[in-house]
Design a protein around this motif. Structure first.
Motif, PDB file in Angstrom:
ATOM      1  N   ALA A   7      42.660  51.120  42.531  1.00 26.14           N
ATOM      2  CA  ALA A   7      41.364  51.495  41.982  1.00 26.14           C
ATOM      3  C   ALA A   7      40.663  50.240  41.469  1.00 26.14           C
ATOM      4  CB  ALA A   7      41.541  52.505  40.845  1.00 26.14           C
ATOM      5  N   GLU A   8      39.341  50.285  41.359  1.00 29.25           N
ATOM      6  CA  GLU A   8      38.599  49.102  40.930  1.00 29.25           C
ATOM      7  C   GLU A   8      39.029  48.645  39.540  1.00 29.25           C
ATOM      8  OE1 GLU A   8      34.012  47.370  40.717  1.00 29.25           O
ATOM      9  OE2 GLU A   8      34.383  49.461  41.270  1.00 29.25           O
ATOM     10  N   ALA A   9      39.192  49.589  38.608  1.00 33.27           N
ATOM     11  CA  ALA A   9      39.609  49.219  37.253  1.00 33.27           C
ATOM     12  C   ALA A   9      40.999  48.590  37.266  1.00 33.27           C
ATOM     13  CB  ALA A   9      39.590  50.450  36.347  1.00 33.27           C
ATOM     14  N   GLU A  10      41.878  49.121  38.103  1.00 31.64           N
ATOM     15  CA  GLU A  10      43.225  48.567  38.215  1.00 31.64           C
ATOM     16  C   GLU A  10      43.178  47.157  38.794  1.00 31.64           C
ATOM     17  OE1 GLU A  10      47.462  49.462  40.536  1.00 31.64           O
ATOM     18  OE2 GLU A  10      45.698  50.716  40.911  1.00 31.64           O
ATOM     19  N   LEU A  11      42.323  46.940  39.786  1.00 32.96           N
ATOM     20  CA  LEU A  11      42.196  45.614  40.380  1.00 32.96           C
ATOM     21  C   LEU A  11      41.713  44.608  39.345  1.00 32.96           C
ATOM     22  CD1 LEU A  11      42.239  43.733  42.837  1.00 32.96           C
ATOM     23  CD2 LEU A  11      39.926  44.533  43.389  1.00 32.96           C
ATOM     24  N   HIS A  12      40.716  44.985  38.558  1.00 35.19           N
ATOM     25  CA  HIS A  12      40.220  44.094  37.508  1.00 35.19           C
ATOM     26  C   HIS A  12      41.324  43.767  36.508  1.00 35.19           C
ATOM     27  CE1 HIS A  12      35.600  44.789  37.971  1.00 35.19           C
ATOM     28  NE2 HIS A  12      36.199  44.511  39.106  1.00 35.19           N
ATOM     29  N   ALA A  13      42.124  44.767  36.170  1.00 33.24           N
ATOM     30  CA  ALA A  13      43.226  44.537  35.227  1.00 33.24           C
ATOM     31  C   ALA A  13      44.256  43.576  35.811  1.00 33.24           C
ATOM     32  CB  ALA A  13      43.884  45.866  34.859  1.00 33.24           C
ATOM     33  N   LEU A  14      44.545  43.719  37.093  1.00 31.66           N
ATOM     34  CA  LEU A  14      45.505  42.825  37.749  1.00 31.66           C
ATOM     35  C   LEU A  14      44.972  41.396  37.804  1.00 31.66           C
ATOM     36  CD1 LEU A  14      46.612  45.139  40.696  1.00 31.66           C
ATOM     37  CD2 LEU A  14      48.021  44.439  38.748  1.00 31.66           C
ATOM     38  N   VAL A  15      43.688  41.253  38.093  1.00 30.05           N
ATOM     39  CA  VAL A  15      43.070  39.921  38.127  1.00 30.05           C
ATOM     40  C   VAL A  15      43.122  39.282  36.748  1.00 30.05           C
ATOM     41  CG1 VAL A  15      40.870  38.703  38.389  1.00 30.05           C
ATOM     42  CG2 VAL A  15      41.589  40.375  40.112  1.00 30.05           C
ATOM     43  N   THR A  16      42.790  40.055  35.721  1.00 30.80           N
ATOM     44  CA  THR A  16      42.788  39.533  34.352  1.00 30.80           C
ATOM     45  C   THR A  16      44.187  39.155  33.895  1.00 30.80           C
ATOM     46  OG1 THR A  16      40.826  40.837  33.800  1.00 30.80           O
ATOM     47  CG2 THR A  16      42.181  40.063  31.961  1.00 30.80           C
ATOM     48  N   ALA A  17      45.174  39.966  34.264  1.00 25.69           N
ATOM     49  CA  ALA A  17      46.557  39.653  33.899  1.00 25.69           C
ATOM     50  C   ALA A  17      47.017  38.362  34.571  1.00 25.69           C
ATOM     51  CB  ALA A  17      47.478  40.810  34.289  1.00 25.69           C
ATOM     52  N   HIS A  18      46.530  38.109  35.750  1.00 24.65           N
ATOM     53  CA  HIS A  18      46.907  36.892  36.481  1.00 24.65           C
ATOM     54  C   HIS A  18      46.161  35.674  35.948  1.00 24.65           C
ATOM     55  CE1 HIS A  18      48.423  34.624  39.938  1.00 24.65           C
ATOM     56  NE2 HIS A  18      47.208  34.109  40.040  1.00 24.65           N
ATOM     57  N   ASP A  19      44.870  35.859  35.618  1.00 21.47           N
ATOM     58  CA  ASP A  19      44.036  34.755  35.123  1.00 21.47           C
ATOM     59  C   ASP A  19      42.980  35.362  34.212  1.00 21.47           C
ATOM     60  OD1 ASP A  19      42.151  32.759  34.684  1.00 21.47           O
ATOM     61  OD2 ASP A  19      42.216  31.991  36.732  1.00 21.47           O
ATOM     62  N   HIS A  20      43.186  35.268  32.906  1.00 20.33           N
ATOM     63  CA  HIS A  20      42.344  36.000  31.966  1.00 20.33           C
ATOM     64  C   HIS A  20      40.890  35.515  31.947  1.00 20.33           C
ATOM     65  CE1 HIS A  20      43.362  32.490  29.475  1.00 20.33           C
ATOM     66  NE2 HIS A  20      42.287  32.796  28.771  1.00 20.33           N
ATOM     67  N   ARG A  21      40.623  34.347  32.520  1.00 16.71           N
ATOM     68  CA  ARG A  21      39.257  33.815  32.519  1.00 16.71           C
ATOM     69  C   ARG A  21      38.530  34.052  33.841  1.00 16.71           C
ATOM     70  NH1 ARG A  21      38.786  28.628  32.602  1.00 16.71           N
ATOM     71  NH2 ARG A  21      36.669  28.681  31.747  1.00 16.71           N
ATOM     72  N   TRP A  22      39.234  34.556  34.841  1.00 21.02           N
ATOM     73  CA  TRP A  22      38.650  34.564  36.184  1.00 21.02           C
ATOM     74  C   TRP A  22      37.392  35.428  36.271  1.00 21.02           C
ATOM     75  CZ3 TRP A  22      36.978  37.268  40.340  1.00 21.02           C
ATOM     76  CH2 TRP A  22      36.825  36.545  41.540  1.00 21.02           C
TER      77      TRP A  22
END
Length: 291
Positions: A7-22
């Motif tokens: 899901a889009e929200a899940e993707l954003h969470a995964l991106v943030t967990a990988h790189d919190h500034r991305w």
């Protein structure tokens, strides 16, 4: 090609967990492009979240389902692919080179554009991981659409009115690829015989050369092994532990993690519904794999 579930929200969470500034950096870069009215090359950082997509896609190409090398070699074989090209869009099919040269599209495929989808250059739902063949050789800066291009769109969802002909397999923005494409043995074919879904399937198959000999020969090895496993289950008196191993192999071939999972799923479904056809295709695949 299979749907990549996120899901889009899940993707954003995964991106943030990988790189919190991305995501903040992406918003700033997009604002810069909006002010300039175009994509400006330099200082790209979409590769910083490559590992997120590699994991979501189980180290497979989003388009042809070829398994790529693991995380250690990610920079060499996994390419971050912009679904909608960021800087320009070339006319497709190409007149020369590789890919669908000479293919006559079944519908309008859109005009070339000197301006790409610059506001989507840093949108997480405009990325997938693809192999070099599908990305650099075939996809390049092509993007066929039935309608009018929406190069100023700020989200992939707002660009859907242009009626893209390629299938975006990540998330739920687009239809499940299995609704458009199916496999008749080793060959990718449209699931519908006519209409818009048929046209999208034909374009996607030709665009990514999904029936290229390199892919069909590898699918043949898969289907040959699957057919033998299915037949082995019918051998009278097979020890239960061996029977379980065969079931496990058949199940693993259909997993999202498996190479060419869509092909395996369709073959197994065919084996249940039309045994004679499945046997003919299985025998043919075994011969192709051996030859």
């Amino acid at each position: 090609m299979i749907r990549i579930h996120v899901a889009e929200a899940e993707l954003h969470a995964l991106v943030t967990a990988h790189d919190h500034r991305w995501l903040d950096r992406a918003r700033q870069r997009t604002a810069d492009y909006r002010r300039q009215g175009r994509y400006v090359e330099g200082g790209e950082f979409w590769g910083d979240i490559k590992q997120v997509y590699i994991k979501l896609q189980h180290e497979k190409c989003a388009y042809c389902e070829s398994r790529l090398a693991g995380h250690a070699l990610a920079s060499k074989v996994h390419e971050v692919e912009h679904f909608r090209p960021k800087s320009r869009v070339s006319a497709w099919p190409p007149a020369t080179g590789k890919g669908a040269v000479g293919f006559v599209p079944p519908c309008a495929v859109g005009r070339a554009s000197t301006r790409g989808y610059y506001l989507l250059a840093y949108h997480p739902l405009n990325y997938v991981i693809a192999c070099t063949r599908c990305n650099s050789t075939l996809k390049a800066d092509f993007f066929p659409v039935r309608g009018r291009r929406s190069t100023r769109a700020s989200t992939p969802r707002s660009a859907r009115a242009e009626d893209p002909l390629l299938v975006y397999p990540l998330g739920t923005l687009d239809t499940d690829p299995a609704r458009l494409l199916r496999f008749d043995g080793v060959l990718a074919v449209p699931r519908r015989r006519r209409g818009g879904d048929h046209e999208r399937a034909r374009v996607t198959i030709e665009f990514f050369q999904l029936n290229h000999q390199d892919l069909t020969s590898r699918r043949a090895r898969l289907l040959g092994a699957l057919w033998l496993a299915l037949r082995a289950l019918e051998v009278p008196g097979m020890p239960e532990d061996l029977r379980q191993l065969q079931h496990q192999a058949i199940g693993q071939a259909q997993s999202d993690r498996a190479e060419f999972a869509a092909c395996a799923r369709d073959f197994i479904a065919l084996h249940r519904s039309d045994r004679a056809r499945a046997d003919a295709l299985g025998a043919s695949a075994l011969q192709l794999a051996a030859g």
